[in-house]
Design an enzyme around this catalytic site. Structure first.
Site, mmCIF file in Angstrom:
data_model
loop_
_atom_site.group_PDB
_atom_site.id
_atom_site.type_symbol
_atom_site.label_atom_id
_atom_site.label_comp_id
_atom_site.label_asym_id
_atom_site.label_seq_id
_atom_site.Cartn_x
_atom_site.Cartn_y
_atom_site.Cartn_z
ATOM 1 N N ARG A 1 -33.106 -27.225 -40.074
ATOM 2 C CA ARG A 1 -33.322 -26.869 -38.779
ATOM 3 C C ARG A 1 -31.249 -27.583 -38.537
ATOM 4 O O ARG A 1 -30.416 -26.705 -37.364
ATOM 5 C CB ARG A 1 -33.923 -27.742 -37.670
ATOM 6 C CG ARG A 1 -33.634 -27.196 -37.067
ATOM 7 C CD ARG A 1 -34.685 -27.042 -35.433
ATOM 8 N NE ARG A 1 -35.927 -28.007 -35.784
ATOM 9 C CZ ARG A 1 -35.694 -29.318 -35.215
ATOM 10 N NH1 ARG A 1 -34.602 -29.512 -35.002
ATOM 11 N NH2 ARG A 1 -36.097 -30.036 -36.131
ATOM 12 N N TYR B 1 -25.000 -4.496 -22.905
ATOM 13 C CA TYR B 1 -26.577 -4.496 -24.057
ATOM 14 C C TYR B 1 -28.042 -4.992 -23.232
ATOM 15 O O TYR B 1 -27.839 -6.423 -22.278
ATOM 16 C CB TYR B 1 -26.124 -5.639 -25.243
ATOM 17 C CG TYR B 1 -28.067 -5.574 -25.862
ATOM 18 C CD1 TYR B 1 -28.652 -4.116 -26.859
ATOM 19 C CD2 TYR B 1 -28.324 -6.748 -26.180
ATOM 20 C CE1 TYR B 1 -29.116 -4.425 -27.556
ATOM 21 C CE2 TYR B 1 -29.350 -6.474 -27.330
ATOM 22 C CZ TYR B 1 -29.989 -5.560 -27.752
ATOM 23 O OH TYR B 1 -31.068 -5.475 -29.060
ATOM 24 N N LYS C 1 -26.576 -5.585 -36.663
ATOM 25 C CA LYS C 1 -25.870 -4.329 -36.985
ATOM 26 C C LYS C 1 -25.187 -3.712 -37.882
ATOM 27 O O LYS C 1 -25.533 -3.962 -39.090
ATOM 28 C CB LYS C 1 -25.260 -4.058 -35.107
ATOM 29 C CG LYS C 1 -26.210 -4.241 -34.304
ATOM 30 C CD LYS C 1 -27.326 -3.159 -34.194
ATOM 31 C CE LYS C 1 -28.475 -3.979 -33.303
ATOM 32 N NZ LYS C 1 -27.949 -4.293 -31.734
HETATM 33 C C1 LIG Z 1 -28.393 -4.790 -30.989
HETATM 34 C C2 LIG Z 1 -27.424 -6.041 -29.769
HETATM 35 C C3 LIG Z 1 -27.136 -7.831 -29.246
HETATM 36 C C4 LIG Z 1 -29.137 -8.170 -30.174
HETATM 37 O O1 LIG Z 1 -28.950 -8.247 -31.011
HETATM 38 P P1 LIG Z 1 -30.566 -8.832 -31.998
HETATM 39 O O2 LIG Z 1 -30.477 -9.052 -33.526
HETATM 40 O O3 LIG Z 1 -31.284 -6.995 -32.277
HETATM 41 O O4 LIG Z 1 -31.241 -9.506 -30.644
HETATM 42 C C5 LIG Z 1 -26.578 -7.501 -28.979
HETATM 43 N N1 LIG Z 1 -25.270 -7.101 -28.496
HETATM 44 C C6 LIG Z 1 -25.352 -5.892 -28.948
HETATM 45 C C7 LIG Z 1 -24.341 -5.361 -28.498
HETATM 46 C C8 LIG Z 1 -26.335 -5.526 -29.652
HETATM 47 O O5 LIG Z 1 -25.917 -3.741 -29.910
#
Ligand SMILES: *Cc1c(COP(=O)(O)O)cnc(C)c1O
Length: 376
Positions: free
Chosen positions: A52, A107, A199
């Site tokens: 961890r 977001y 992303k």
């Molecule tokens: C998708 C996203 C998040 C969250 O990411 P996860 O991996 O889905 O938890 C945070 N900020 C932005 C701008 C995003 O597009």
């Protein structure tokens, strides 16, 4: 097998760093890339101690991202886990009555998490620099997202960071949609950068991962401390996938961005659309700031379909190549009417469809979109 950290005497450019940073040292027979180290504990006497607290595969990803952003990176199980840790690290020792300044469209889950802290929140259109500066009076934190998701507004990060720090306000920038290739907020003095590596960084829609990159060692220590106690740790295989994705970030993003620019110009003035938002378009309100502060407009486009929510859903349902799904930053092109989520913010128009441009042939993407927009 330590991953090489930032080589401070080497001034390579970001498109080189994505390939070389975080690799094992080049000793004879060393692997070219860090392996997936699947181990929940480590032999006593070292710094990791337990799974961890550290893992060699995470550390390679962190070394690479830290080199790109110019700070110290900590990987998390998801983008939201990174958002949570960044908020905790920057707010932990502040006055609980001091307001937090947030974008009107950002977001939605990240903004909901901030709202849930029970602190006063001031919403502001982050493209309006004067309004943001006014809102920072007495505040403790400025939370930015660049570009905002899904309205693609661009905050003037260099100017706002300077104003914030003059007022004793800390700044966090969620640069998920920009990536370090288009914007490196730490270079402008921001306190932390947050990435949903889910992303573009990982880039293949096959992993959830997040990261916080901190400028100051004390903030970095708080972020790491949060991860160690919350347990929001990435799996080593997920960290390896993200690092593998990061190696091709430059070619993927450059291609997706070129396609997005072409599609945005073709979509402009289309009779089925009321509005096209893309910071790369000269007529876009975010264009001037994006040109001055970013190294490119990115690969997300938002359109408002004439005829409201139903017409927008009909366009989404009519495409064959573009897949209807949430998220962005993968090799495949996706589209989504954002307000289909009841939790999406009311400032986002009902008819808004966000396009995540992927790597398919631009002409096939255009043909499919054009057919969906002009179907009988
Ligand atoms: C998708 C996203 C998040 C969250 O990411 P996860 O991996 O889905 O938890 C945070 N900020 C932005 C701008 C995003 O597009």
């Amino acid at each position: 097998m330590a991953a090489s950290a930032v080589m401070s005497d080497t001034w390579w450019r970001p498109r080189t760093w994505v390939v070389v940073a975080g690799r094992p040292e080049p000793s004879p027979d060393a692997p070219m890339e860090v392996p997936v180290v699947a181990s929940s504990t480590f032999t006593a006497g070292g710094e990791r101690g337990y799974g961890r607290y550290g893992n060699p595969t995470w550390e390679a990803f962190e070394a690479a991202l830290g080199a790109l952003d110019g700070g110290r990176a900590t990987a998390f199980a998801s983008g939201m886990a990174a958002v949570d840790a960044a908020q905790e690290a920057l707010l932990g020792d502040t006055d609980p009555h001091a307001p937090i300044v947030v974008p009107t469209d950002g977001y939605h889950t990240a903004l909901a998490l901030l709202a849930g802290l029970g602190r006063p929140v001031r919403e502001v259109a982050v493209g309006d620099t004067d309004a943001v500066v006014d809102a920072m009076d007495g505040a403790c934190l400025l939370w930015l997202e660049v570009p905002t998701n899904p309205l693609l507004d661009v905050a003037d990060v260099p100017v706002l960071v300077r104003s914030a720090h003059e007022r004793g306000v800390r700044v966090a920038v969620d640069a998920t949609a920009a990536t370090p290739l288009l914007l490196r907020p730490l270079e402008h003095g921001a306190d932390v950068v947050v990435h949903a590596a889910t992303k573009y960084l990982a880039g293949h829609s096959d992993v959830l991962l997040g990261a916080v990159v901190a400028r100051e060692p004390a903030v970095h220590d708080r972020v790491r401390g949060r991860r160690a106690v919350s347990g929001a740790v990435p799996g080593p295989f997920e960290a390896w996938l993200a690092l593998r994705g990061l190696r091709t970030l430059a070619v993927r993003l450059d291609r997706a961005q070129a396609t997005a620019s072409e599609l945005a110009s073709r979509l402009t003035g289309h009779p089925a659309l009321e509005r096209v938002r893309y910071p790369g378009l000269a007529v876009d309100p975010a264009h001037a700031v994006a040109r001055r502060t970013m190294d490119g407009p990115g690969a997300l486009i938002s359109v408002e379909v004439a005829g409201g929510a139903q017409a927008a859903e009909a366009v989404v349902a009519a495409t064959r190549l573009w897949r209807a799904a949430t998220s962005f930053g993968g090799v495949e092109s996706l589209l989504e009417r954002r307000r289909r989520w009841p939790s999406e913010r009311a400032s986002v128009p009902e008819s808004l469809v966000r396009l995540s441009v992927g790597l398919e042939d631009v002409e096939d993407l255009w043909d499919d979109l054009e057919a969906a927009l002009t179907r009988p």
